[in-house]
Each structure stands twice: as structure tokens, then as C-alpha cells.
Design a protein around this motif. Structure first.
Motif, PDB file in Angstrom:
ATOM      1  N   UNK A   3      43.759  42.354  40.916  1.00 14.69           N
ATOM      2  CA  UNK A   3      43.117  43.653  41.082  1.00 14.69           C
ATOM      3  C   UNK A   3      41.739  43.666  40.434  1.00 14.69           C
ATOM      4  N   UNK A   4      40.747  44.122  41.169  1.00 13.94           N
ATOM      5  CA  UNK A   4      39.420  44.409  40.615  1.00 13.94           C
ATOM      6  C   UNK A   4      39.342  45.913  40.387  1.00 13.94           C
ATOM      7  N   UNK A   5      39.100  46.309  39.127  1.00  9.70           N
ATOM      8  CA  UNK A   5      39.272  47.704  38.708  1.00  9.70           C
ATOM      9  C   UNK A   5      38.052  48.150  37.903  1.00  9.70           C
ATOM     10  N   UNK A   6      37.567  49.370  38.130  1.00 11.16           N
ATOM     11  CA  UNK A   6      36.460  49.882  37.302  1.00 11.16           C
ATOM     12  C   UNK A   6      36.918  50.121  35.867  1.00 11.16           C
ATOM     13  N   UNK A   7      35.955  50.216  34.956  1.00  8.18           N
ATOM     14  CA  UNK A   7      36.285  50.673  33.618  1.00  8.18           C
ATOM     15  C   UNK A   7      36.805  52.106  33.726  1.00  8.18           C
ATOM     16  N   UNK A   8      37.639  52.505  32.810  1.00 14.27           N
ATOM     17  CA  UNK A   8      38.266  53.819  32.917  1.00 14.27           C
ATOM     18  C   UNK A   8      37.265  54.955  32.699  1.00 14.27           C
ATOM     19  N   UNK A   9      36.140  54.669  32.037  1.00 13.99           N
ATOM     20  CA  UNK A   9      35.104  55.682  31.821  1.00 13.99           C
ATOM     21  C   UNK A   9      34.078  55.717  32.954  1.00 13.99           C
ATOM     22  N   UNK A  10      34.147  54.753  33.865  1.00 17.16           N
ATOM     23  CA  UNK A  10      33.141  54.611  34.925  1.00 17.16           C
ATOM     24  C   UNK A  10      33.184  55.795  35.897  1.00 17.16           C
ATOM     25  N   UNK A  11      32.004  56.324  36.254  1.00 18.33           N
ATOM     26  CA  UNK A  11      31.908  57.327  37.309  1.00 18.33           C
ATOM     27  C   UNK A  11      31.716  56.619  38.648  1.00 18.33           C
ATOM     28  N   UNK A  12      32.530  56.982  39.617  1.00 14.29           N
ATOM     29  CA  UNK A  12      32.474  56.369  40.948  1.00 14.29           C
ATOM     30  C   UNK A  12      32.075  57.429  41.956  1.00 14.29           C
ATOM     31  N   UNK A  13      31.137  57.087  42.815  1.00 14.44           N
ATOM     32  CA  UNK A  13      30.646  58.011  43.836  1.00 14.44           C
ATOM     33  C   UNK A  13      30.100  57.207  45.002  1.00 14.44           C
ATOM     34  N   UNK A  14      29.826  57.847  46.139  1.00 13.29           N
ATOM     35  CA  UNK A  14      29.201  57.131  47.258  1.00 13.29           C
ATOM     36  C   UNK A  14      27.872  56.516  46.827  1.00 13.29           C
ATOM     37  N   UNK A  15      27.656  55.263  47.230  1.00 14.75           N
ATOM     38  CA  UNK A  15      26.422  54.572  46.863  1.00 14.75           C
ATOM     39  C   UNK A  15      25.214  55.322  47.406  1.00 14.75           C
ATOM     40  N   UNK A  16      24.217  55.516  46.575  1.00 13.17           N
ATOM     41  CA  UNK A  16      23.041  56.302  46.974  1.00 13.17           C
ATOM     42  C   UNK A  16      22.311  55.699  48.163  1.00 13.17           C
ATOM     43  N   UNK A  17      22.348  54.383  48.319  1.00 14.27           N
ATOM     44  CA  UNK A  17      21.699  53.728  49.455  1.00 14.27           C
ATOM     45  C   UNK A  17      22.341  54.100  50.787  1.00 14.27           C
ATOM     46  N   UNK A  18      23.550  54.625  50.737  1.00  8.25           N
ATOM     47  CA  UNK A  18      24.267  54.959  51.964  1.00  8.25           C
ATOM     48  C   UNK A  18      24.178  56.445  52.305  1.00  8.25           C
ATOM     49  N   UNK A  19      23.444  57.195  51.483  1.00  9.51           N
ATOM     50  CA  UNK A  19      23.360  58.647  51.652  1.00  9.51           C
ATOM     51  C   UNK A  19      21.973  59.048  52.133  1.00  9.51           C
ATOM     52  N   UNK A  20      21.931  59.860  53.183  1.00 11.36           N
ATOM     53  CA  UNK A  20      20.673  60.461  53.638  1.00 11.36           C
ATOM     54  C   UNK A  20      21.024  61.753  54.368  1.00 11.36           C
ATOM     55  N   UNK A  21      20.028  62.351  55.013  1.00  7.93           N
ATOM     56  CA  UNK A  21      20.264  63.639  55.678  1.00  7.93           C
ATOM     57  C   UNK A  21      21.295  63.527  56.793  1.00  7.93           C
ATOM     58  N   UNK A  22      21.335  62.376  57.426  1.00  6.43           N
ATOM     59  CA  UNK A  22      22.282  62.175  58.530  1.00  6.43           C
ATOM     60  C   UNK A  22      23.657  61.697  58.038  1.00  6.43           C
ATOM     61  N   UNK A  23      23.688  61.226  56.809  1.00  5.77           N
ATOM     62  CA  UNK A  23      24.944  60.724  56.237  1.00  5.77           C
ATOM     63  C   UNK A  23      25.154  61.330  54.856  1.00  5.77           C
ATOM     64  N   UNK A  24      25.564  62.587  54.800  1.00  4.91           N
ATOM     65  CA  UNK A  24      25.774  63.240  53.499  1.00  4.91           C
ATOM     66  C   UNK A  24      26.974  62.631  52.787  1.00  4.91           C
TER      67      UNK A  24
END
Length: 340
Positions: free
Chosen positions: A287-308
């Protein structure tokens, strides 16, 4: 430790009542659909054209199936076989030998238990034993690992190093395909790396029992060595499909955090494990797992006006709390993190 199912199941000829699942949760006698499982030949990713084609195959499989199998991955076949042999030796040891070293204790970093860590409060138990321990950084973890069988630390140490390299290589290919910077999954997003070994003993009545219930993986990604015995099934398009065992292949399962980071360009696979009445089955999950304190969200490079963004940012430890509350149910868990 005497309750380990692998320690007593060989003397049982009918399924104990505490292992009989309700009808709506069983695999039953239905034969799952066979399908063309997505298979990725990593050897083709050695030149620019082959690399681009391989990346597109990975993204397509991750989007449509939530998993894929990799072949020609560079991990030694001999090492894979040795790891499986040592782990089978481990579960074949007498219960009293294992009991001297391990306790059923969720606070321990190296854990050996049957069914789940919630065994005492479960209404029904899974037909499996599990050994889990950390693998990264290796030099800080080895002293926590089993001392027996004598080859355990040497063989599983080498195996863990090679599989970690492989899964991070696959994540780099995913980064490239999604348009994320190289090394996006390094550091916090892969800080915790666990080896999780499941032992599914031969079962007197597989139609009533389950190795593991329907669930998604909460982590970033799982890479699984499932051996040569059927058991893993994935839910796709309203039906269960078998993940066909391939010689020397690894199964790569997309986890919930990767679905969130990709903003649904990749989907986590709902899966379950069924038992069989003929042979024991051993699988090795990494298993590859984030640190328990890590904030996870959609990558900013994948977000724009057409892809909120589809998902809100959250700490991984919060996500794990929700996952436990929803018992790993895919739709219920992911719905909690969708932006309205």
C-alpha cells in the motif's frame, strides 16, 4: 492467537456459524464474468512512442476498470517466488510460535490478526488471517518484522524495496499522463508504505463465506501479488468480474486518494475476495499511503473553468475516519467528500 483461522481450519469440515454471511453479502454460487482484464506491458515504455502508448493504456484502464495488471515489470521472478514461499512458511508455523512474537493489538505497527482488527465486535468474520507491517524507510522497520521464518527479513526486505520502486515508477507514468509535475506523489503522498499479507485458507463452504467484503481502498494505490489462484473480483458495470491470475504479474488497484487527486480521471475499484474449497491462497499487498496529516485534494493542474474541482480538500486521517464509519463502501465514502 489460537483464533487464527489458518491454525484450526484444516480440522473443520463445515463452516462455523460465525463465518456465515447474510445472503445479500455472499458471493454465492454465481460464477463471475470473465473479461479481458487490462494488461500493461511495462517493457514497452522504454522509448518515447512506447511510453506514450503505455501511459494512455494505464489511464484508460484506471478510468474504465479502476485496476490493471502489469507484466514485464522488472521485478525478479525468483524474488517474487521466494517472498510467496516465505509467507506461506510463516502461516504454516504453529500458532504458539506466532503467539510468542505477535499480539492482536491495533496499536502495534506489526500486526497479526484474523478477520479484521474489530474481530471482537464483528457479527460475522471473514475467512482470512492478515499480517501487516510498515516497510518505509526499510532500515527503520526491519526490527519490527517477524524473526521467523529465518529468511523473512532478508527476502521480504528485498521484495519491499523492489515493489516500492515499481509502484512509484507506475505513479510517475500516471503523473506524466495526467500532466502533473514529476515526483508529484513523492514525500507526503507516499510517506507510509505497508506490506499487507492475506492468508485465505481452504474453506468448507465458499458459497457462504467471504475472504473480504465489497470495499474500495482508501489509500493512493495498491499493488498486489495474487499468486496463481482465483479469488479477487472487481465490480464493474453492475457485475462482478474475476481478476485472472497471470504468472508473475502484479495487480495495480486505484485507491480513493488517487481518484480525488485526478479529479475523477481515474476511479477507485470496488473489489472483494472470495474463498475456495481446494487450496489455501496467499496474497501480498503493498500500500502507498499519504501521511495522516496530509491534505489531499484535486491536483491544481487539472482544475480550470471547464473542469471545476469535484472533491473538497481533506486530511487523510479525516478520510480514514469516514472510511471506517462507512465500512469502506465506495459510493458512501466518496459522496462525503464531493463538493455540492
Amino acid at each position: 492467537m489460537a483464533m487464527l483461522v489458518s491454525s484450526w481450519s484444516k480440522d473443520v469440515y463445515s463452516l462455523p456459524e460465525t463465518y456465515v454471511f447474510p445472503p445479500d453479502q455472499r458471493a454465492g454460487d454465481l460464477i463471475p464474468l470473465a473479461c479481458n482484464n487490462p494488461i500493461i506491458d511495462l517493457n514497452k515504455a522504454v522509448d518515447n512512442h512506447g511510453r506514450s502508448e503505455t501511459i494512455q493504456q494505464i489511464l484508460k484502464a484506471g478510468r474504465e476498470f479502476g485496476f490493471f495488471q502489469v507484466i514485464n515489470h522488472g521485478t525478479s521472478q525468483t524474488l517474487m517466488n521466494e517472498a510467496m514461499e516465505v509467507l506461506k512458511e510463516f502461516f504454516d508455523m504453529p500458532a504458539e510460535v506466532k503467539e510468542r512474537v505477535f499480539k492482536v493489538d491495533s496499536s502495534k505497527k506489526c500486526r497479526l490478526y484474523t478477520s479484521t482488527l474489530n474481530y471482537d465486535t464483528e457479527e460475522v468474520h471473514f475467512w482470512r488471517d492478515n499480517l501487516t507491517h510498515p516497510c518505509h524507510p526499510l532500515e527503520d522497520c526491519l526490527q519490527l518484522w517477524p524473526e521467523n521464518p529465518p529468511r523473512y527479513r532478508e527476502v521480504l526486505g528485498k521484495y519491499s524495496v523492489e515493489v516500492s520502486k515499481l509502484v512509484l515508477r507506475i505513479l510517475d507514468l500516471i503523473c506524466e499522463g495526467l500532466g502533473l509535475e514529476n515526483g508529484y506523489f513523492a514525500d507526503e503522498l507516499s510517506q507510509v508504505q505497508l506490506l499487507s499479507v492475506n492468508q485465505y485458507p481452504r474453506c468448507p463452504d465458499p458459497s457462504l463465506a467471504m475472504g473480504m467484503h465489497r470495499h474500495c481502498d482508501p489509500n493512493v494505490v495498491t499493488i498486489l501479488k495474487q499468486g496463481d489462484i482465483d479469488g479477487l473480483q472487481v465490480f464493474k458495470d453492475g457485475q462482478w468480474i474475476s481478476v485472472e491470475p497471470l504468472p508473475n504479474a502484479f495487480v495495480v488497484i486505484i485507491g480513493c486518494q488517487l481518484q480525488i487527486i485526478s479529479n475523477d480521471k481515474l476511479k477507485s475499484a470496488e473489489h472483494r475476495v472470495v474463498t475456495n474449497s481446494e487450496v489455501d491462497r496467499t496474497t501480498i499487498g503493498y500500500f502507498i499511503i499519504p501521511s495522516y496529516e496530509c491534505f489531499v485534494e484535486p491536483a491544481k493542474n487539472l482544475i480550470d473553468d471547464c473542469n471545476p474541482p469535484i472533491y473538497k480538500a481533506s486530511q487523510y486521517k479525516e478520510f480514514l475516519g469516514t472510511y471506517a464509519e462507512k465500512i469502506g463502501e465506495y459510493e458512501a465514502v466518496m459522496e462525503c467528500y464531493k463538493l455540492q
